[in-house]
Motif scaffolding. Structure first.
Motif, PDB file in Angstrom:
ATOM      1  N   TYR A   1       0.825  -1.207   0.000  1.00 62.94           N
ATOM      2  CA  TYR A   1       0.000   0.000   0.000  1.00 62.94           C
ATOM      3  C   TYR A   1       0.865   1.264   0.000  1.00 62.94           C
ATOM      4  CZ  TYR A   1      -3.567  -3.405   1.124  1.00 62.94           C
ATOM      5  OH  TYR A   1      -4.399  -4.491   1.081  1.00 62.94           O
ATOM      6  N   GLN A   2       1.987   1.212   0.670  1.00 62.04           N
ATOM      7  CA  GLN A   2       2.902   2.342   0.632  1.00 62.04           C
ATOM      8  C   GLN A   2       3.459   2.536  -0.777  1.00 62.04           C
ATOM      9  OE1 GLN A   2       5.783   1.881   3.804  1.00 62.04           O
ATOM     10  NE2 GLN A   2       4.175   1.605   5.350  1.00 62.04           N
ATOM     11  N   ASN A   3       3.670   1.432  -1.479  1.00 60.34           N
ATOM     12  CA  ASN A   3       4.092   1.529  -2.884  1.00 60.34           C
ATOM     13  C   ASN A   3       3.031   2.225  -3.727  1.00 60.34           C
ATOM     14  OD1 ASN A   3       6.456   0.123  -2.284  1.00 60.34           O
ATOM     15  ND2 ASN A   3       5.615  -1.856  -2.914  1.00 60.34           N
ATOM     16  N   LEU A   4       1.775   1.890  -3.505  1.00 59.60           N
ATOM     17  CA  LEU A   4       0.698   2.543  -4.256  1.00 59.60           C
ATOM     18  C   LEU A   4       0.684   4.047  -3.984  1.00 59.60           C
ATOM     19  CD1 LEU A   4      -2.310   0.048  -3.881  1.00 59.60           C
ATOM     20  CD2 LEU A   4      -0.503   0.083  -5.607  1.00 59.60           C
ATOM     21  N   LYS A   5       0.925   4.425  -2.737  1.00 60.42           N
ATOM     22  CA  LYS A   5       0.966   5.834  -2.384  1.00 60.42           C
ATOM     23  C   LYS A   5       2.099   6.563  -3.117  1.00 60.42           C
ATOM     24  CE  LYS A   5      -0.500   7.558   1.210  1.00 60.42           C
ATOM     25  NZ  LYS A   5      -1.510   8.601   1.503  1.00 60.42           N
ATOM     26  N   ALA A   6       3.163   5.827  -3.425  1.00 59.74           N
ATOM     27  CA  ALA A   6       4.298   6.395  -4.149  1.00 59.74           C
ATOM     28  C   ALA A   6       4.176   6.203  -5.663  1.00 59.74           C
ATOM     29  CB  ALA A   6       5.599   5.767  -3.648  1.00 59.74           C
ATOM     30  N   SER A   7       2.994   5.757  -6.130  1.00 59.52           N
ATOM     31  CA  SER A   7       2.738   5.460  -7.554  1.00 59.52           C
ATOM     32  C   SER A   7       3.660   4.364  -8.078  1.00 59.52           C
ATOM     33  CB  SER A   7       2.895   6.729  -8.397  1.00 59.52           C
ATOM     34  OG  SER A   7       1.950   7.710  -8.027  1.00 59.52           O
ATOM     35  N   ASN A   8       3.938   3.393  -7.218  1.00 60.40           N
ATOM     36  CA  ASN A   8       4.804   2.275  -7.577  1.00 60.40           C
ATOM     37  C   ASN A   8       4.063   0.942  -7.584  1.00 60.40           C
ATOM     38  OD1 ASN A   8       6.935   4.066  -7.740  1.00 60.40           O
ATOM     39  ND2 ASN A   8       7.804   3.539  -5.749  1.00 60.40           N
TER      40      ASN A   8
ATOM     41  N   ASN B   1      -5.091   4.262   1.928  1.00 60.28           N
ATOM     42  CA  ASN B   1      -4.474   5.217   2.854  1.00 60.28           C
ATOM     43  C   ASN B   1      -4.413   4.665   4.271  1.00 60.28           C
ATOM     44  OD1 ASN B   1      -3.986   7.265   0.938  1.00 60.28           O
ATOM     45  ND2 ASN B   1      -6.082   8.035   1.124  1.00 60.28           N
ATOM     46  N   ALA B   2      -5.493   4.026   4.704  1.00 63.55           N
ATOM     47  CA  ALA B   2      -5.540   3.466   6.056  1.00 63.55           C
ATOM     48  C   ALA B   2      -4.554   2.317   6.224  1.00 63.55           C
ATOM     49  CB  ALA B   2      -6.956   3.003   6.382  1.00 63.55           C
ATOM     50  N   PHE B   3      -4.518   1.410   5.258  1.00 65.47           N
ATOM     51  CA  PHE B   3      -3.633   0.248   5.356  1.00 65.47           C
ATOM     52  C   PHE B   3      -2.164   0.648   5.223  1.00 65.47           C
ATOM     53  CE2 PHE B   3      -7.270  -2.550   3.513  1.00 65.47           C
ATOM     54  CZ  PHE B   3      -7.881  -2.571   4.749  1.00 65.47           C
ATOM     55  N   SER B   4      -1.875   1.671   4.428  1.00 62.67           N
ATOM     56  CA  SER B   4      -0.483   2.104   4.279  1.00 62.67           C
ATOM     57  C   SER B   4       0.045   2.711   5.573  1.00 62.67           C
ATOM     58  CB  SER B   4      -0.356   3.111   3.135  1.00 62.67           C
ATOM     59  OG  SER B   4      -0.982   4.345   3.457  1.00 62.67           O
ATOM     60  N   ALA B   5      -0.850   3.291   6.359  1.00 58.69           N
ATOM     61  CA  ALA B   5      -0.449   3.944   7.611  1.00 58.69           C
ATOM     62  C   ALA B   5      -0.471   2.994   8.803  1.00 58.69           C
ATOM     63  CB  ALA B   5      -1.376   5.130   7.888  1.00 58.69           C
ATOM     64  N   ASN B   6      -1.216   1.888   8.694  1.00 61.78           N
ATOM     65  CA  ASN B   6      -1.424   1.025   9.852  1.00 61.78           C
ATOM     66  C   ASN B   6      -1.393  -0.437   9.415  1.00 61.78           C
ATOM     67  OD1 ASN B   6      -2.491  -0.481  12.039  1.00 61.78           O
ATOM     68  ND2 ASN B   6      -3.692   1.269  12.746  1.00 61.78           N
ATOM     69  N   GLN B   7      -0.257  -1.079   9.625  1.00 62.91           N
ATOM     70  CA  GLN B   7      -0.107  -2.462   9.182  1.00 62.91           C
ATOM     71  C   GLN B   7      -1.060  -3.399   9.911  1.00 62.91           C
ATOM     72  OE1 GLN B   7       3.670  -4.354   7.833  1.00 62.91           O
ATOM     73  NE2 GLN B   7       3.592  -5.384   9.818  1.00 62.91           N
ATOM     74  N   MET B   8      -1.300  -3.177  11.175  1.00 60.48           N
ATOM     75  CA  MET B   8      -2.198  -4.052  11.919  1.00 60.48           C
ATOM     76  C   MET B   8      -3.619  -3.962  11.378  1.00 60.48           C
ATOM     77  SD  MET B   8      -2.550  -6.448  14.014  1.00 60.48           S
ATOM     78  CE  MET B   8      -0.848  -6.445  14.566  1.00 60.48           C
ATOM     79  N   ALA B   9      -4.042  -2.767  10.965  1.00 55.86           N
ATOM     80  CA  ALA B   9      -5.374  -2.624  10.374  1.00 55.86           C
ATOM     81  C   ALA B   9      -5.480  -3.464   9.109  1.00 55.86           C
ATOM     82  CB  ALA B   9      -5.660  -1.156  10.067  1.00 55.86           C
ATOM     83  N   PHE B  10      -4.415  -3.475   8.306  1.00 60.09           N
ATOM     84  CA  PHE B  10      -4.383  -4.322   7.111  1.00 60.09           C
ATOM     85  C   PHE B  10      -4.445  -5.792   7.491  1.00 60.09           C
ATOM     86  CE2 PHE B  10      -1.144  -6.559   4.281  1.00 60.09           C
ATOM     87  CZ  PHE B  10      -2.108  -7.065   3.419  1.00 60.09           C
ATOM     88  N   PHE B  11      -3.648  -6.209   8.465  1.00 59.76           N
ATOM     89  CA  PHE B  11      -3.624  -7.610   8.859  1.00 59.76           C
ATOM     90  C   PHE B  11      -4.999  -8.084   9.322  1.00 59.76           C
ATOM     91  CE2 PHE B  11       1.135  -8.447   9.968  1.00 59.76           C
ATOM     92  CZ  PHE B  11       1.480  -8.143   8.664  1.00 59.76           C
ATOM     93  N   VAL B  12      -5.664  -7.279  10.135  1.00 61.17           N
ATOM     94  CA  VAL B  12      -6.991  -7.642  10.637  1.00 61.17           C
ATOM     95  C   VAL B  12      -7.980  -7.762   9.486  1.00 61.17           C
ATOM     96  CG1 VAL B  12      -8.949  -6.847  12.014  1.00 61.17           C
ATOM     97  CG2 VAL B  12      -6.625  -6.688  12.939  1.00 61.17           C
ATOM     98  N   ALA B  13      -7.945  -6.798   8.570  1.00 60.65           N
ATOM     99  CA  ALA B  13      -8.870  -6.809   7.437  1.00 60.65           C
ATOM    100  C   ALA B  13      -8.572  -7.968   6.495  1.00 60.65           C
ATOM    101  CB  ALA B  13      -8.784  -5.483   6.681  1.00 60.65           C
ATOM    102  N   PHE B  14      -7.296  -8.250   6.262  1.00 64.07           N
ATOM    103  CA  PHE B  14      -6.924  -9.350   5.369  1.00 64.07           C
ATOM    104  C   PHE B  14      -7.402 -10.683   5.926  1.00 64.07           C
ATOM    105  CE2 PHE B  14      -4.088 -12.668   3.794  1.00 64.07           C
ATOM    106  CZ  PHE B  14      -4.124 -12.433   2.413  1.00 64.07           C
ATOM    107  N   ALA B  15      -7.160 -10.912   7.216  1.00 62.38           N
ATOM    108  CA  ALA B  15      -7.588 -12.163   7.835  1.00 62.38           C
ATOM    109  C   ALA B  15      -9.101 -12.322   7.747  1.00 62.38           C
ATOM    110  CB  ALA B  15      -7.125 -12.207   9.288  1.00 62.38           C
ATOM    111  N   ARG B  16      -9.833 -11.242   8.016  1.00 65.38           N
ATOM    112  CA  ARG B  16     -11.292 -11.290   7.943  1.00 65.38           C
ATOM    113  C   ARG B  16     -11.750 -11.608   6.516  1.00 65.38           C
ATOM    114  NH1 ARG B  16     -12.308  -6.295   9.444  1.00 65.38           N
ATOM    115  NH2 ARG B  16     -12.243  -6.825  11.663  1.00 65.38           N
ATOM    116  N   SER B  17     -11.106 -11.010   5.527  1.00 65.95           N
ATOM    117  CA  SER B  17     -11.492 -11.237   4.131  1.00 65.95           C
ATOM    118  C   SER B  17     -11.155 -12.650   3.671  1.00 65.95           C
ATOM    119  CB  SER B  17     -10.811 -10.207   3.222  1.00 65.95           C
ATOM    120  OG  SER B  17     -11.295  -8.908   3.469  1.00 65.95           O
ATOM    121  N   MET B  18     -10.069 -13.208   4.174  1.00 63.99           N
ATOM    122  CA  MET B  18      -9.718 -14.582   3.811  1.00 63.99           C
ATOM    123  C   MET B  18     -10.756 -15.563   4.356  1.00 63.99           C
ATOM    124  SD  MET B  18      -7.091 -14.806   1.829  1.00 63.99           S
ATOM    125  CE  MET B  18      -6.571 -16.511   2.013  1.00 63.99           C
TER     126      MET B  18
END
Length: 262
Positions: free
Chosen positions: A191-198, A220-237
């Motif tokens: 997500y940080q790569n996306l923020k940098a257009s990468n 934006n939220a996931f790039s700033a907060n890795q735990m928020a991404f982890f929680v959301a990813f696990a829920r989506s899986m």
């Protein structure tokens, strides 16, 4: 993401065409030998008990954990399909050059939300893809004769140098990292790569570059907060694993993951 009554693990036979060589999977999916090896050991220890579908679900979770990603509870009890569905794989699986709207629609068709699109796309923090998939992004985006304007100029130069010139990149078999920062670690650098257009794929960068999409705020939220991404990813899986699972008495527990039991 297709649902229950089809198996990507089945090989082609004289009477049935599998999904491994469907357009979204060709030259992309790998690691089937790992599932085969696990199945062989399980059949020796407790034959006819653990399905190939459950093995695949567990392996997906454990692989993420092995590279420093989150864990989640895997629901078990799935059975194996008696068929593959090549046409469904070709039409229902998201493609690397599809618009965000098209991908959101495919997710919605199986009960997954825009948040699931954003969080599951984060799996691209791992893996590699052929340079041929981004040939147009590098040299002739949408027939303009110019590169994709959503690519940063620095990343564009890196990809052109790595993937090759216009004369060869469209057929290149060279593999590039989907995550240019930490390609072998499950983290929020995608997500940080996306923020940098990468973002490597068009479908990656569109999560952020599509005005008005709910995915913009999520990136934006996931790039700033890795735990928020982890929680959301696990829920989506877990949600994705709940897409119409094949349960007894339907299906079978295959003895060999590559072939339907005779």
């Amino acid at each position: 993401m297709q649902g229950c009554d089809a198996s990507v693990l089945l090989d082609d036979t004289a009477t049935s065409k599998g999904e491994k060589n469907a357009a979204p999977n060709r030259n992309s999916l790998d690691g089937f030998q790992v599932v085969d090896a696990i199945k062989s050991r399980l059949e020796d220890a407790c034959p006819g008990v653990v399905s190939c579908a459950d093995i695949l679900a567990i392996v997906a979770r454990d692989a993420v954990v092995q590279v420093q990603g989150p864990s989640w509870d895997v629901k078990l009890g799935r059975r194996d399909s008696l068929r593959a569905n090549t046409s469904a794989a070709n039409t229902m699986l998201p493609g690397p050059s599809e618009s965000l709207a098209a991908i959101i629609a495919k997710f919605a068709a199986v009960g997954l939300s825009e948040q699931d699109v954003a969080s599951l796309s984060g799996a691209h923090t791992l893996g590699r893809a052929r340079c041929s998939l981004v040939a147009q992004r590098l040299y002739n985006f949408s027939g303009t004769g110019e590169p994709d304007p959503t690519l940063s100029t620095s990343y564009l130069e890196v990809l052109r140098a790595f993937c090759g010139p216009p004369s060869t990149v469209s057929t290149s078999r060279v593999l590039a990292n989907l995550d240019v920062s930490t390609p072998d670690v499950f983290d929020n650098k995608y997500y940080q790569n996306l923020k940098a257009s990468n973002g490597f794929l068009v479908s990656d960068q569109e999560l952020l570059s599509t005005p008005g999409s709910a995915t913009v705020g999520l990136v934006n939220a996931f790039s700033a907060n890795q735990m928020a991404f982890f929680v959301a990813f696990a829920r989506s899986m877990v949600k994705m694993g709940d897409i119409s699972p094949l349960l007894a008495p339907n299906g079978q527990i295959r003895r060999n993951c590559r072939f339907v039991n005779a």
